[in-house]
Motif scaffolding. Structure first.
Motif, PDB file in Angstrom:
ATOM      1  N   MET A   1       0.845  -1.184   0.000  1.00 39.13           N
ATOM      2  CA  MET A   1       0.000   0.000   0.000  1.00 39.13           C
ATOM      3  C   MET A   1       0.888   1.243   0.000  1.00 39.13           C
ATOM      4  N   PRO A   2       0.580   2.230  -0.874  1.00 41.34           N
ATOM      5  CA  PRO A   2       1.387   3.450  -0.909  1.00 41.34           C
ATOM      6  C   PRO A   2       1.302   4.218   0.408  1.00 41.34           C
ATOM      7  N   THR A   3       2.340   4.967   0.703  1.00 41.35           N
ATOM      8  CA  THR A   3       2.343   5.836   1.870  1.00 41.35           C
ATOM      9  C   THR A   3       1.238   6.871   1.707  1.00 41.35           C
ATOM     10  N   ARG A   4       0.444   7.053   2.768  1.00 39.06           N
ATOM     11  CA  ARG A   4      -0.679   7.996   2.749  1.00 39.06           C
ATOM     12  C   ARG A   4      -0.266   9.289   3.444  1.00 39.06           C
ATOM     13  N   VAL A   5      -0.381  10.400   2.732  1.00 38.41           N
ATOM     14  CA  VAL A   5       0.057  11.697   3.254  1.00 38.41           C
ATOM     15  C   VAL A   5      -1.104  12.687   3.215  1.00 38.41           C
ATOM     16  N   LEU A   6      -1.319  13.354   4.338  1.00 37.44           N
ATOM     17  CA  LEU A   6      -2.288  14.433   4.429  1.00 37.44           C
ATOM     18  C   LEU A   6      -1.551  15.756   4.298  1.00 37.44           C
ATOM     19  N   VAL A   7      -2.059  16.627   3.435  1.00 31.80           N
ATOM     20  CA  VAL A   7      -1.556  17.998   3.337  1.00 31.80           C
ATOM     21  C   VAL A   7      -2.716  18.893   3.780  1.00 31.80           C
ATOM     22  N   ALA A   8      -2.703  19.282   5.039  1.00 31.24           N
ATOM     23  CA  ALA A   8      -3.758  20.120   5.609  1.00 31.24           C
ATOM     24  C   ALA A   8      -3.317  21.579   5.524  1.00 31.24           C
ATOM     25  N   TYR A   9      -4.287  22.472   5.344  1.00 28.73           N
ATOM     26  CA  TYR A   9      -3.908  23.871   5.175  1.00 28.73           C
ATOM     27  C   TYR A   9      -4.960  24.804   5.758  1.00 28.73           C
ATOM     28  N   GLY A  10      -4.481  25.982   6.144  1.00 21.22           N
ATOM     29  CA  GLY A  10      -5.344  27.078   6.559  1.00 21.22           C
ATOM     30  C   GLY A  10      -5.147  28.226   5.593  1.00 21.22           C
ATOM     31  N   THR A  11      -6.228  28.678   4.994  1.00 22.76           N
ATOM     32  CA  THR A  11      -6.146  29.741   3.993  1.00 22.76           C
ATOM     33  C   THR A  11      -7.388  30.610   4.072  1.00 22.76           C
ATOM     34  N   THR A  12      -7.266  31.827   3.649  1.00 21.80           N
ATOM     35  CA  THR A  12      -8.420  32.713   3.567  1.00 21.80           C
ATOM     36  C   THR A  12      -8.785  32.988   2.115  1.00 21.80           C
ATOM     37  N   ASN A  13      -7.787  33.208   1.290  1.00 17.44           N
ATOM     38  CA  ASN A  13      -8.047  33.587  -0.094  1.00 17.44           C
ATOM     39  C   ASN A  13      -7.644  32.529  -1.119  1.00 17.44           C
ATOM     40  N   GLY A  14      -7.199  31.363  -0.662  1.00 17.93           N
ATOM     41  CA  GLY A  14      -6.955  30.254  -1.576  1.00 17.93           C
ATOM     42  C   GLY A  14      -5.532  30.022  -2.018  1.00 17.93           C
ATOM     43  N   SER A  15      -4.637  30.952  -1.791  1.00 21.62           N
ATOM     44  CA  SER A  15      -3.254  30.789  -2.238  1.00 21.62           C
ATOM     45  C   SER A  15      -2.570  29.613  -1.537  1.00 21.62           C
ATOM     46  N   THR A  16      -2.766  29.491  -0.239  1.00 28.98           N
ATOM     47  CA  THR A  16      -2.144  28.394   0.512  1.00 28.98           C
ATOM     48  C   THR A  16      -2.759  27.060   0.103  1.00 28.98           C
ATOM     49  N   ALA A  17      -4.034  27.055  -0.219  1.00 25.09           N
ATOM     50  CA  ALA A  17      -4.672  25.833  -0.721  1.00 25.09           C
ATOM     51  C   ALA A  17      -4.009  25.386  -2.014  1.00 25.09           C
ATOM     52  N   GLN A  18      -3.695  26.330  -2.892  1.00 26.54           N
ATOM     53  CA  GLN A  18      -3.046  25.986  -4.155  1.00 26.54           C
ATOM     54  C   GLN A  18      -1.647  25.424  -3.915  1.00 26.54           C
TER      55      GLN A  18
ATOM     56  N   ALA B   1       8.447  19.353  -2.085  1.00 23.66           N
ATOM     57  CA  ALA B   1       7.566  18.184  -2.017  1.00 23.66           C
ATOM     58  C   ALA B   1       8.297  16.921  -2.472  1.00 23.66           C
ATOM     59  N   ALA B   2       9.108  17.031  -3.495  1.00 28.18           N
ATOM     60  CA  ALA B   2       9.872  15.869  -3.973  1.00 28.18           C
ATOM     61  C   ALA B   2      10.877  15.404  -2.920  1.00 28.18           C
ATOM     62  N   GLN B   3      11.455  16.346  -2.183  1.00 25.39           N
ATOM     63  CA  GLN B   3      12.376  15.977  -1.098  1.00 25.39           C
ATOM     64  C   GLN B   3      11.642  15.219   0.007  1.00 25.39           C
ATOM     65  N   ILE B   4      10.436  15.657   0.314  1.00 28.94           N
ATOM     66  CA  ILE B   4       9.632  14.953   1.312  1.00 28.94           C
ATOM     67  C   ILE B   4       9.354  13.536   0.821  1.00 28.94           C
ATOM     68  N   ALA B   5       8.926  13.420  -0.436  1.00 27.19           N
ATOM     69  CA  ALA B   5       8.616  12.098  -0.998  1.00 27.19           C
ATOM     70  C   ALA B   5       9.835  11.184  -0.949  1.00 27.19           C
ATOM     71  N   ALA B   6      11.000  11.730  -1.230  1.00 29.69           N
ATOM     72  CA  ALA B   6      12.228  10.917  -1.244  1.00 29.69           C
ATOM     73  C   ALA B   6      12.542  10.386   0.149  1.00 29.69           C
ATOM     74  N   GLY B   7      12.092  11.074   1.187  1.00 29.00           N
ATOM     75  CA  GLY B   7      12.374  10.652   2.554  1.00 29.00           C
ATOM     76  C   GLY B   7      11.334   9.721   3.138  1.00 29.00           C
ATOM     77  N   LEU B   8      10.263   9.479   2.408  1.00 27.64           N
ATOM     78  CA  LEU B   8       9.191   8.594   2.896  1.00 27.64           C
ATOM     79  C   LEU B   8       9.258   7.254   2.171  1.00 27.64           C
ATOM     80  N   PRO B   9       8.892   6.182   2.848  1.00 25.89           N
ATOM     81  CA  PRO B   9       8.858   4.905   2.152  1.00 25.89           C
ATOM     82  C   PRO B   9       7.727   4.900   1.109  1.00 25.89           C
ATOM     83  N   PRO B  10       7.975   4.316  -0.065  1.00 29.61           N
ATOM     84  CA  PRO B  10       6.961   4.349  -1.112  1.00 29.61           C
ATOM     85  C   PRO B  10       5.729   3.513  -0.795  1.00 29.61           C
ATOM     86  N   GLY B  11       5.810   2.644   0.168  1.00 29.75           N
ATOM     87  CA  GLY B  11       4.644   1.854   0.550  1.00 29.75           C
ATOM     88  C   GLY B  11       4.821   0.387   0.318  1.00 29.75           C
TER      89      GLY B  11
END
Length: 165
Positions: free
Chosen positions: A1-18, A155-165
């Motif tokens: 099973m692939p590694t499951r990652v949550l990217v949670a965010y707080g935004t008002t105008n949508g830039s951080t969501a993007q 983001a690619a650096q984070i992925a490289a440090g996580l097991p692929p699953g």
């Protein structure tokens, strides 16, 4: 099973969501299962192997939803890898040097084991909500200062440090 990652965010105008969606997209390309979700909508981080939390910066503070997310889920977050990002400088400074975390983020980093924090440039465009945003726009401080290649690289650096699953 692939590694499951949550990217949670707080935004008002949508830039951080993007930014969060860009991060999640890179993680998916790297073989992870990743979801970008508003921090206020997350009821549990239990289903995830790793968590990334992003918050927009407003007047030197991290977005309230991101702060509350860390408080609400601190026990579960202590059990999995955690990264934080901020978005907000409305100039090129985030691309030119490492910007230290604001006090809200520093406090969270002191309480939790955070692998890394990074600050990305923000985006403030016409139609933004909030009196401070409107004041900044009237003063000519708007624009898009997000560095998408830098976000993708992180983001690619984070992925490289996580097991692929």
């Amino acid at each position: 099973m692939p590694t499951r990652v949550l990217v949670a965010y707080g935004t008002t105008n949508g830039s951080t969501a993007q930014i969060a969606e860009t991060v999640a997209g890179v993680l998916v390309e790297e073989g992870m299962t990743a979801q970008a979700r508003p921090a206020r909508s997350v009821t549990s981080v239990g289903p995830y192997d790793a968590v990334i939390v992003g918050g927009a910066l407003y007047a030197g503070r991290w977005h309230r939803d991101a702060r509350r997310f860390l408080l609400r889920h601190h026990r579960e977050l202590a059990e999995r890898p955690l990264w934080l990002f901020s978005s907000g400088p409305l100039d090129a400074s985030a691309s030119e040097w490492d910007i230290p975390p604001v006090p809200d983020v520093r406090h969270a980093m002191d309480r939790l084991t955070v692998t890394e924090h990074v600050t990305f440039g923000g985006c403030l465009e016409a139609g933004a909500k909030g009196p401070i945003a409107r004041m900044l726009l009237r003063g000519g401080k708007g624009g898009d200062f997000r560095d998408v290649p830098a976000i993708e690289k992180w983001a690619a650096q984070i992925a490289a440090g996580l097991p692929p699953g």
